[in-house]
Design a protein around this motif. Sequence first.
Motif, PDB file in Angstrom:
ATOM      1  N   UNK A 263       0.793  -1.224   0.000  1.00  8.92           N
ATOM      2  CA  UNK A 263       0.000   0.000   0.000  1.00  8.92           C
ATOM      3  C   UNK A 263       0.823   1.270   0.000  1.00  8.92           C
ATOM      4  N   UNK A 264       2.087   1.187   0.418  1.00  7.86           N
ATOM      5  CA  UNK A 264       2.941   2.375   0.462  1.00  7.86           C
ATOM      6  C   UNK A 264       3.616   2.675  -0.881  1.00  7.86           C
ATOM      7  N   UNK A 265       3.519   1.762  -1.815  1.00  8.36           N
ATOM      8  CA  UNK A 265       4.325   1.872  -3.029  1.00  8.36           C
ATOM      9  C   UNK A 265       3.831   2.904  -4.047  1.00  8.36           C
ATOM     10  N   UNK A 266       2.506   3.093  -4.259  1.00  4.56           N
ATOM     11  CA  UNK A 266       2.069   4.008  -5.327  1.00  4.56           C
ATOM     12  C   UNK A 266       2.609   5.429  -5.220  1.00  4.56           C
ATOM     13  N   UNK A 267       2.769   5.959  -3.997  1.00  5.27           N
ATOM     14  CA  UNK A 267       3.187   7.359  -3.859  1.00  5.27           C
ATOM     15  C   UNK A 267       4.659   7.584  -4.215  1.00  5.27           C
ATOM     16  N   UNK A 268       5.424   6.515  -4.333  1.00  5.87           N
ATOM     17  CA  UNK A 268       6.836   6.674  -4.731  1.00  5.87           C
ATOM     18  C   UNK A 268       7.126   5.876  -6.000  1.00  5.87           C
ATOM     19  N   UNK A 269       6.086   5.593  -6.780  1.00  6.76           N
ATOM     20  CA  UNK A 269       6.238   4.710  -7.934  1.00  6.76           C
ATOM     21  C   UNK A 269       7.243   5.241  -8.947  1.00  6.76           C
ATOM     22  N   UNK A 270       7.145   6.514  -9.329  1.00  6.83           N
ATOM     23  CA  UNK A 270       8.023   7.032 -10.382  1.00  6.83           C
ATOM     24  C   UNK A 270       9.476   7.122  -9.946  1.00  6.83           C
TER      25      UNK A 270
ATOM     26  N   UNK B 110      18.821  -6.232  -5.103  1.00  2.07           N
ATOM     27  CA  UNK B 110      19.083  -5.527  -3.846  1.00  2.07           C
ATOM     28  C   UNK B 110      18.204  -6.158  -2.776  1.00  2.07           C
ATOM     29  N   UNK B 111      18.665  -6.154  -1.517  1.00  2.46           N
ATOM     30  CA  UNK B 111      17.887  -6.872  -0.521  1.00  2.46           C
ATOM     31  C   UNK B 111      18.155  -6.481   0.905  1.00  2.46           C
ATOM     32  N   UNK B 112      18.799  -7.390   1.657  1.00  5.83           N
ATOM     33  CA  UNK B 112      18.860  -7.266   3.108  1.00  5.83           C
ATOM     34  C   UNK B 112      19.530  -5.977   3.577  1.00  5.83           C
ATOM     35  N   UNK B 113      20.589  -5.542   2.903  1.00  2.00           N
ATOM     36  CA  UNK B 113      21.284  -4.351   3.348  1.00  2.00           C
ATOM     37  C   UNK B 113      20.412  -3.106   3.170  1.00  2.00           C
ATOM     38  N   UNK B 114      19.666  -3.051   2.061  1.00  3.47           N
ATOM     39  CA  UNK B 114      18.762  -1.920   1.831  1.00  3.47           C
ATOM     40  C   UNK B 114      17.706  -1.840   2.925  1.00  3.47           C
ATOM     41  N   UNK B 115      17.219  -2.991   3.391  1.00  2.00           N
ATOM     42  CA  UNK B 115      16.214  -2.987   4.452  1.00  2.00           C
ATOM     43  C   UNK B 115      16.815  -2.534   5.780  1.00  2.00           C
ATOM     44  N   UNK B 116      18.087  -2.877   6.020  1.00  2.00           N
ATOM     45  CA  UNK B 116      18.764  -2.372   7.217  1.00  2.00           C
ATOM     46  C   UNK B 116      18.837  -0.846   7.178  1.00  2.00           C
ATOM     47  N   UNK B 117      19.164  -0.311   6.004  1.00  2.00           N
ATOM     48  CA  UNK B 117      19.231   1.144   5.855  1.00  2.00           C
ATOM     49  C   UNK B 117      17.862   1.787   6.034  1.00  2.00           C
ATOM     50  N   UNK B 118      16.812   1.119   5.554  1.00  2.00           N
ATOM     51  CA  UNK B 118      15.456   1.649   5.732  1.00  2.00           C
ATOM     52  C   UNK B 118      15.119   1.745   7.223  1.00  2.00           C
ATOM     53  N   UNK B 119      15.510   0.737   7.984  1.00  2.00           N
ATOM     54  CA  UNK B 119      15.274   0.749   9.426  1.00  2.00           C
ATOM     55  C   UNK B 119      16.056   1.871  10.098  1.00  2.00           C
ATOM     56  N   UNK B 120      17.318   2.046   9.689  1.00  2.00           N
ATOM     57  CA  UNK B 120      18.137   3.130  10.244  1.00  2.00           C
ATOM     58  C   UNK B 120      17.542   4.494   9.905  1.00  2.00           C
ATOM     59  N   UNK B 121      17.061   4.649   8.680  1.00  2.00           N
ATOM     60  CA  UNK B 121      16.474   5.922   8.250  1.00  2.00           C
ATOM     61  C   UNK B 121      15.213   6.241   9.043  1.00  2.00           C
ATOM     62  N   UNK B 122      14.387   5.204   9.300  1.00  2.00           N
ATOM     63  CA  UNK B 122      13.165   5.423  10.079  1.00  2.00           C
ATOM     64  C   UNK B 122      13.503   5.846  11.506  1.00  2.00           C
TER      65      UNK B 122
ATOM     66  N   UNK C  90       9.812  10.740   5.204  1.00  2.00           N
ATOM     67  CA  UNK C  90       8.883   9.618   5.318  1.00  2.00           C
ATOM     68  C   UNK C  90       8.754   8.826   4.022  1.00  2.00           C
ATOM     69  N   UNK C  91       9.129   9.426   2.899  1.00  2.00           N
ATOM     70  CA  UNK C  91       9.024   8.725   1.620  1.00  2.00           C
ATOM     71  C   UNK C  91      10.153   7.713   1.430  1.00  2.00           C
ATOM     72  N   UNK C  92      11.163   7.788   2.274  1.00  2.00           N
ATOM     73  CA  UNK C  92      12.342   6.949   2.076  1.00  2.00           C
ATOM     74  C   UNK C  92      12.032   5.460   2.275  1.00  2.00           C
ATOM     75  N   UNK C  93      11.301   5.120   3.344  1.00  2.00           N
ATOM     76  CA  UNK C  93      11.015   3.710   3.643  1.00  2.00           C
ATOM     77  C   UNK C  93      10.200   3.032   2.538  1.00  2.00           C
ATOM     78  N   UNK C  94       9.066   3.625   2.091  1.00  2.00           N
ATOM     79  CA  UNK C  94       8.337   2.967   0.995  1.00  2.00           C
ATOM     80  C   UNK C  94       9.122   2.942  -0.311  1.00  2.00           C
ATOM     81  N   UNK C  95       9.952   3.959  -0.543  1.00  3.20           N
ATOM     82  CA  UNK C  95      10.799   3.947  -1.740  1.00  3.20           C
ATOM     83  C   UNK C  95      11.737   2.740  -1.710  1.00  3.20           C
ATOM     84  N   UNK C  96      12.408   2.535  -0.583  1.00  6.07           N
ATOM     85  CA  UNK C  96      13.353   1.425  -0.463  1.00  6.07           C
ATOM     86  C   UNK C  96      12.624   0.089  -0.610  1.00  6.07           C
TER      87      UNK C  96
END
Length: 411
Positions: free
Chosen positions: A278-285, A326-338, A344-350
């Motif tokens: 559900x978070x993906x459409x707002x960062x689709x482009x 891309x995978x596990x490391x990107x998700x670690x960065x998403x957690x750090x960013x949160x 707020x757009x960073x997590x759904x983008x990742x």
Amino acid sequence: MGGAFLAAALLARLGSRIELPTIPLFILAGILLGPHTPGIVLVSDPHELEMLSALGLVLLLFYLGLEFHLDDLKAGGRKMALAGGAYLALNVGAGLGFGFALGWGTSEALVLAGVLGISSSAIVTKILVDLGRIGNPETKPILGIIVVEDIFLALYLAALQPILSGADSLSAALADGGKAFGFLLLLALAARFGKKVIGRLINTKDDELLVISFLGTAVFMAGVSEWFGVADAIGAFMVGLMLGSTTSGDRIRTLVHPLRDAFGAIFFFAFGLSINPGDLPKVLWPVLAAVALTLTMNIVAGLVAARIYHFGSGPAANVATTLVARGEFALILATMAAGAALDARLAPFIAGYVLILAVLGPLAAAKSHWLARVLPGGGRGGGDGGGGDDGGPSGDDTSDGDLTLAKASGA
């Protein structure tokens, strides 16, 4: 947990009928049966599978280390460093430029540099195993690039942490980076000079004791690695590197297979649990633009690696497509960013970016011969790029072919 295993197995069985790779199907099972989609929810909190997921990643990288011979690292170290450095320069540089172009902020751009720049070691390993390419000549530069990425990752995280936390102490960042690098150096020296001692300690005729010994060693060193600021997976990789050269190496490779496959499936299932469609459409482009940029940079990096190793278009295509996930490391960065309260757009983008490439990567790798046809030399017998299930060479002029990896028995 039983439901997670069964759901992953059912989707994978259905997908195998139409020749789909298992990785995106395991991820899809996690998305469909997780808390973010309607219908049956097997696991309401992704953290419930966190330890099992971590064990899956550790075993995947441990197996990768078993197949990566020290002689290959020693003989081809310069070329690996060149190929890995070129890959990082292209992808991390492109990610940093993309982050600034989005205009979300400097800290966000630094996070995106890592998200777009670092491949998923777990997915790359699974692709090589599933496609039977462990013994291919081009697998050596692929694994070399992963090793260089993991070393960079330790230093990058050490430098990024004080920036995200608001700290301005350069000395603290350098101290953390030095500690991580020193630990990696210590592991490398142990792998290089201590394999006889380690071999005697691990050796036993009893398969049960051998499984407990190598599993305990791999998981323990993964935990110690985290304490030193190094990714747990690279600690497991180094243990595999040590044990693969011992007299027990062949038996360990055989015994670890069922553990690797079972817990690897849980790793990708848990990965799917963390994604909220559900978070993906707002960062689709922005996501689609980042995917296109990554695909382009990986093709260029594949051509550069092929040039360094004197490979043809087939191996170049294999390198480009295998490393795109891309995978596990990107998700670690998403957690750090949160945790750092970034945009707020960073997590759904990742999440969207990782999901697309985690699905696209294995599919592209399986059809890499299509890319090989359009790369320079593709029309002149530059290799079929498919890698084939026979694990044989897939390109021409493989001057480093004598430095191939260990036989992928049972892969």
